[in-house]
Design an enzyme around this catalytic site. Structure first.
Site, mmCIF file in Angstrom:
data_model
loop_
_atom_site.group_PDB
_atom_site.id
_atom_site.type_symbol
_atom_site.label_atom_id
_atom_site.label_comp_id
_atom_site.label_asym_id
_atom_site.label_seq_id
_atom_site.Cartn_x
_atom_site.Cartn_y
_atom_site.Cartn_z
ATOM 1 N N GLY A 295 32.515 42.405 46.967
ATOM 2 C CA GLY A 295 32.910 43.454 47.894
ATOM 3 C C GLY A 295 33.594 43.008 49.157
ATOM 4 O O GLY A 295 33.551 43.698 50.176
ATOM 5 N N ASN B 162 36.757 42.865 49.650
ATOM 6 C CA ASN B 162 37.841 43.830 49.913
ATOM 7 C C ASN B 162 37.278 45.150 50.430
ATOM 8 O O ASN B 162 37.855 45.781 51.315
ATOM 9 C CB ASN B 162 38.666 44.055 48.647
ATOM 10 C CG ASN B 162 39.705 42.969 48.457
ATOM 11 O OD1 ASN B 162 40.640 42.882 49.224
ATOM 12 N ND2 ASN B 162 39.508 42.137 47.467
ATOM 13 N N LEU C 35 36.224 45.773 37.929
ATOM 14 C CA LEU C 35 36.597 45.037 36.709
ATOM 15 C C LEU C 35 36.472 45.869 35.448
ATOM 16 O O LEU C 35 36.576 45.348 34.338
ATOM 17 C CB LEU C 35 35.715 43.775 36.592
ATOM 18 C CG LEU C 35 35.946 42.735 37.690
ATOM 19 C CD1 LEU C 35 34.984 41.573 37.515
ATOM 20 C CD2 LEU C 35 37.386 42.249 37.686
ATOM 21 N N ILE D 95 39.940 52.148 34.008
ATOM 22 C CA ILE D 95 40.105 53.543 34.435
ATOM 23 C C ILE D 95 40.699 54.289 33.237
ATOM 24 O O ILE D 95 41.780 53.959 32.747
ATOM 25 C CB ILE D 95 41.056 53.630 35.647
ATOM 26 C CG1 ILE D 95 40.401 52.951 36.859
ATOM 27 C CG2 ILE D 95 41.425 55.072 35.958
ATOM 28 C CD1 ILE D 95 39.160 53.673 37.394
ATOM 29 N N ASN E 26 45.077 49.805 43.378
ATOM 30 C CA ASN E 26 44.376 48.578 42.964
ATOM 31 C C ASN E 26 44.941 47.385 43.725
ATOM 32 O O ASN E 26 46.122 47.372 44.086
ATOM 33 C CB ASN E 26 44.552 48.345 41.454
ATOM 34 C CG ASN E 26 43.797 47.117 40.963
ATOM 35 O OD1 ASN E 26 42.626 46.932 41.302
ATOM 36 N ND2 ASN E 26 44.460 46.277 40.195
ATOM 37 N N HIS F 284 45.501 43.297 43.317
ATOM 38 C CA HIS F 284 45.496 42.233 42.311
ATOM 39 C C HIS F 284 45.841 40.918 43.001
ATOM 40 O O HIS F 284 46.808 40.881 43.793
ATOM 41 C CB HIS F 284 46.502 42.542 41.201
ATOM 42 C CG HIS F 284 46.511 41.517 40.110
ATOM 43 N ND1 HIS F 284 45.528 41.460 39.138
ATOM 44 C CD2 HIS F 284 47.351 40.488 39.858
ATOM 45 C CE1 HIS F 284 45.778 40.439 38.318
ATOM 46 N NE2 HIS F 284 46.862 39.832 38.735
ATOM 47 N N ASP G 293 47.387 46.502 35.436
ATOM 48 C CA ASP G 293 48.164 45.874 36.534
ATOM 49 C C ASP G 293 49.658 46.196 36.432
ATOM 50 O O ASP G 293 50.496 45.398 36.846
ATOM 51 C CB ASP G 293 47.968 44.348 36.524
ATOM 52 C CG ASP G 293 46.513 43.956 36.643
ATOM 53 O OD1 ASP G 293 46.123 42.952 36.027
ATOM 54 O OD2 ASP G 293 45.754 44.678 37.330
ATOM 55 N N GLU H 16 44.813 39.412 50.794
ATOM 56 C CA GLU H 16 44.268 40.680 50.276
ATOM 57 C C GLU H 16 43.604 41.487 51.386
ATOM 58 O O GLU H 16 43.777 42.711 51.478
ATOM 59 C CB GLU H 16 43.222 40.400 49.195
ATOM 60 C CG GLU H 16 43.762 39.762 47.952
ATOM 61 C CD GLU H 16 42.642 39.423 46.987
ATOM 62 O OE1 GLU H 16 41.715 40.242 46.832
ATOM 63 O OE2 GLU H 16 42.702 38.348 46.381
HETATM 64 C C1 GRF Z 1 39.511 39.757 44.533
HETATM 65 O O1 GRF Z 1 40.251 38.566 44.349
HETATM 66 C C2 GRF Z 1 40.381 40.923 44.116
HETATM 67 O O2 GRF Z 1 41.761 40.673 44.240
HETATM 68 C C3 GRF Z 1 40.054 41.078 42.682
HETATM 69 O O3 GRF Z 1 38.649 40.874 42.637
HETATM 70 C C4 GRF Z 1 38.329 39.796 43.542
HETATM 71 C C5 GRF Z 1 36.968 40.005 44.168
HETATM 72 O O4 GRF Z 1 37.079 41.005 45.112
HETATM 73 N N1 GRF Z 1 40.480 42.360 42.187
HETATM 74 P P1 GRF Z 1 35.841 41.460 46.066
HETATM 75 O O5 GRF Z 1 35.387 40.260 46.865
HETATM 76 O O6 GRF Z 1 34.724 41.950 45.151
HETATM 77 O O7 GRF Z 1 36.443 42.515 46.905
#
Ligand code: GRF
Length: 209
Positions: free
Chosen positions: A12, A14, A90, A93, A107, A109, A150, A179
C-alpha cells in the site's frame, strides 16, 4: 469533491501517497473506501489508520470470474466512488466492473508502457525483465484500465535511470519514488475531472478558474 475508492493487494505505498496527498489538499477528492484482494495486507492497516472504510474481496470466495466481477462492481458502487484507482492491485477487473466505470478506472504500472507490460509483468518481475533487456531508461505509467492487461490509454509517465549494478529491488525502489509522485498527480487531475480521453490519447483540460 469527487469520491474515489482504491483497490489494493499488498503493502500500500501507493495508497499511502494518495492518503498523504489528499490530506495535504493536493488532491481535491475523498478516498471513500479501500478494497483489498487479500486479507491482512499492510495497505488495509494504512487505510484503517486514516479512518477509511475497508473491505476484502477474494476471488477464491466466488464460484467463478463472473460472480467475482459482479461482487467487485457492487462493492465499488456501494462505496459511492465516482472513479476507481488500482494501487498495487493484483487481481483482474472484470467486464461488468469496467462497464460500470468507463474510462474511470486508473492503474499504476512500474514500467514505461507498452514496454514491460501485460500478463506476468507485475512486482519485481517487471524490474527483472527491464534489467535483462539492458534498457537504460525505465519508469512508471498511469493509465486508464481497459479490457486488456496494462493496455488502456496512457495518462502520465515518469522516467527513471537504470544504473550499472542495479538489482531488481534497487530499481523497484527508484521507480516507486516516481510512482509516488505520478499517481497523486494523475488522481488529482481525475478528481478535478480534467482528463479527457480521445481514442488512445488522453488530454488534460485547462483548470476551471
Ligand atoms: C508497485 O510497484 C506498483 O507499481 C505495482 O504494485 C507495486 C506495489 O505497490 N502496481 P504498493 O506498495 O502496494 O502500492
Amino acid at each position: 469533491m469527487r469520491k474515489f475508492c482504491v483497490l489494493v493487494s499488498g503493502g500500500g505505498t501507493n495508497l499511502q501517497s494518495l492518503i498523504d496527498s489528499v490530506q495535504r489538499g493536493e488532491i481535491q477528492g475523498q478516498i471513500c473506501g479501500v478494497i483489498s484482494s487479500r486479507p491482512g495486507v499492510y495497505a488495509l492497516e494504512r487505510a484503517e489508520k486514516a479512518g477509511i472504510p475497508t473491505q476484502v474481496i477474494r476471488r477464491k470466495e466466488y464460484a467463478d470470474a463472473q460472480a467475482y466481477d459482479l461482487a467487485m462492481r457492487d462493492a465499488i458502487k456501494a462505496t459511492g466512488a465516482e472513479f476507481v484507482v488500482l494501487a498495487g492491485f493484483l487481481s483482474i477487473i472484470g467486464p461488468q466492473t469496467l462497464r460500470a466505470y468507463p474510462n474511470a478506472i486508473i492503474n499504476i504500472h512500474p514500467a514505461l508502457l507498452p514496454s514491460f507490460g501485460g500478463k506476468g509483468y507485475y512486482g519485481l518481475h517487471v524490474h527483472e525483465a527491464v534489467l535483462n533487456a539492458g534498457v537504460k531508461i525505465t519508469g512508471a505509467t498511469v493509465h486508464f484500465v481497459d479490457e486488456g492487461t496494462d493496455t488502456g490509454p496512457i495518462i502520465a509517465q515518469g522516467a527513471a535511470e537504470v544504473k550499472p549494478g542495479d538489482t531488481p529491488e534497487v530499481l523497484q525502489a527508484r521507480v516507486m519514488e516516481i510512482e509516488h509522485r505520478l499517481l497523486p498527480q494523475a488522481v488529482g487531475l481525475m478528481a478535478q475531472d480534467r482528463l479527457q480521453v480521445d481514442g488512445r490519447q488522453v488530454y488534460i483540460k485547462e483548470e476551471q478558474i
